[in-house]
Design an enzyme around this catalytic site. Structure first.
Site, PDB file in Angstrom:
ATOM      1  N   GLY A 130       6.558   2.950  58.388  1.00 42.44           N
ATOM      2  CA  GLY A 130       6.991   3.338  59.980  1.00 42.44           C
ATOM      3  C   GLY A 130       7.645   2.110  60.344  1.00 42.44           C
TER       4      GLY A 130
ATOM      5  N   ASP B 211       5.436  11.293  62.529  1.00 37.54           N
ATOM      6  CA  ASP B 211       5.693  11.383  63.830  1.00 37.54           C
ATOM      7  C   ASP B 211       7.025  11.570  64.348  1.00 37.54           C
ATOM      8  OD1 ASP B 211       3.008  11.297  64.359  1.00 37.54           O
ATOM      9  OD2 ASP B 211       3.127   9.362  65.496  1.00 37.54           O
TER      10      ASP B 211
ATOM     11  N   ARG C 190      -1.151  15.269  57.645  1.00 37.12           N
ATOM     12  CA  ARG C 190      -0.556  14.258  56.788  1.00 37.12           C
ATOM     13  C   ARG C 190      -1.255  14.482  55.449  1.00 37.12           C
ATOM     14  NH1 ARG C 190      -2.389   8.823  60.140  1.00 37.12           N
ATOM     15  NH2 ARG C 190      -3.703   8.517  58.272  1.00 37.12           N
TER      16      ARG C 190
END
Ligand code: F6P
Length: 343
Positions: A116, A141, A292
């Site tokens: 990320g 996300d 996840r």
């Protein structure tokens, strides 16, 4: 001409890590390039711990497999690395020079950074210090800059949608409000899209501070229309107008984003409030790490494969300091260079 590349998977795991690893490895194999994987993300880079992936049975049949075969780390920022000393003291040190040296000594012509925002920030800074990096955007996300979608996100929405379908029938049977708390500290993508696909009645997201009275009104209206039940999705980072996000102390945890608090608890707060305001019995389910883990959706397998193959192609073209992205449905690249790097 490049000869040796390494993959590094970093940050919270997502479904699709292995699909990206496979695509990079297979494209590398096609071109006779050796492919390695650092163990546990940036920690492996600091500790110079890596394994060979091409020709390794460990890396076979991994497309549908959740997690990461080379591990991942959520608390390893090489520019601010937690070092525990023998006398029990802890210091935070910049170990980036050591990482640069490790990569050079190993002879890696490129390091693929799967992660990320925080992972890509470190990748950019390592690139500026002379390591050839290519980033692949990951997170459930869906909040990495420059790309429409990150790998892992679609699977998380799928899991949340399935949970909503299940909560719907129990909500209807017991005339209850069922609240589902999903992940998303600062971004409400999972909540919003699962609410749409799961037909939820209310969605509360971090980007728009909520008024609980309005949510209760919507539920009351349904009650009047003969539907005395509702399904509500709440991002873990959602919060009421003029109130802070619900967090709890995570002392000793220094996660990827460098924050020492954990999000979560907002779902219970919302359920309690809605019960008081509507008189309907309310229950909260926290979906947590279910989002996840496990096998990726077909969409995430395709996206991860495209991202991985593209990343390796970029390395073959000698295009470093970039991130593979999807923009308006097209596979593109985005520069992560902030300034000219030292050669
Ligand atoms: O960034 C993804 C995310 O799933 C967040 O939504 C969540 O708050 C966080 O990771 C939790 O990660 P961990 O507990 O592994 O630090």
């Amino acid at each position: 001409m490049i000869k040796k590349v390494a993959i590094l998977a970093n940050g919270g795991d997502v479904s699709g890590f292995n699909a990206v690893i496979r695509a990079i490895k297979r494209t590398a194999e096609t071109h006779g390039i050796e492919c390695y994987g650092y163990i546990d993300g940036y920690r492996g880079l600091v500790e110079n711990n890596y394994i060979r992936l091409d020709g390794n049975p460990l890396a076979n049949g991994i497309l549908p497999k959740g997690g990461s075969i080379i591990g991942s780390s959520t608390n390893a920022i090489v520019f601010h690395y937690k070092v525990e000393h023998e006398d029990g003291t802890v210091t935070y040190e910049d170990l980036s020079d050591k990482c640069v040296q490790n990569v050079k000594e190993a002879g890696f012509d490129c390091v693929f950074t799967l992660g990320g925002d925080s992972t890509q920030k470190s990748a950019r800074d390592l690139f500026l210090k002379g390591i050839n990096t290519i980033g692949v955007p990951k997170t459930i996300d869906n909040d990495v800059a420059c790309t429409d979608i990150t790998f892992g996100y679609n699977t998380a929405v799928h899991v949340a949608t399935e949970a909503l379908d299940r909560l719907h029938t129990t909500a209807e049977t017991h005339h209850r409000i069922m609240v589902l708390e999903v992940m998303g500290r600062f971004a409400g993508w999972i909540a919003l899209e699962s609410a749409i696909s799961g037909g939820a009645d209310v969605a509360l997201i971090p980007e728009i501070p909520y008024d609980i009275e309005k949510a209760a009104e919507a539920i009351e209206k349904r009650k009047k229309r003969g539907k005395p039940f509702s399904v509500v999705v709440v991002s873990e980072g959602a919060h009421p107008i003029n109130k802070e996000q619900t967090t709890h102390s995570a002392e000793g945890i220094d996660n990827e984003a460098g924050i020492s608090v954990k999000f979560g608890g907002e779902g219970n707060r919302v359920a309690k409030k809605l019960q008081e305001l509507t008189g309907l019995e309310s229950r909260c389910t926290i979906l947590g790490y279910m989002q996840r883990g496990g096998t990726p959706t077909a969409y995430d397998r395709v996206l991860s494969t495209k991202y991985g193959a593209k990343a390796m192609e970029l390395a073959l073209e000698g295009k470093f300091g970039v991130l593979t992205v999807i923009q308006n449905g097209k596979l593109r690249i985005c520069s992560i260079r902030r300034s000219n790097r030292k050669q």
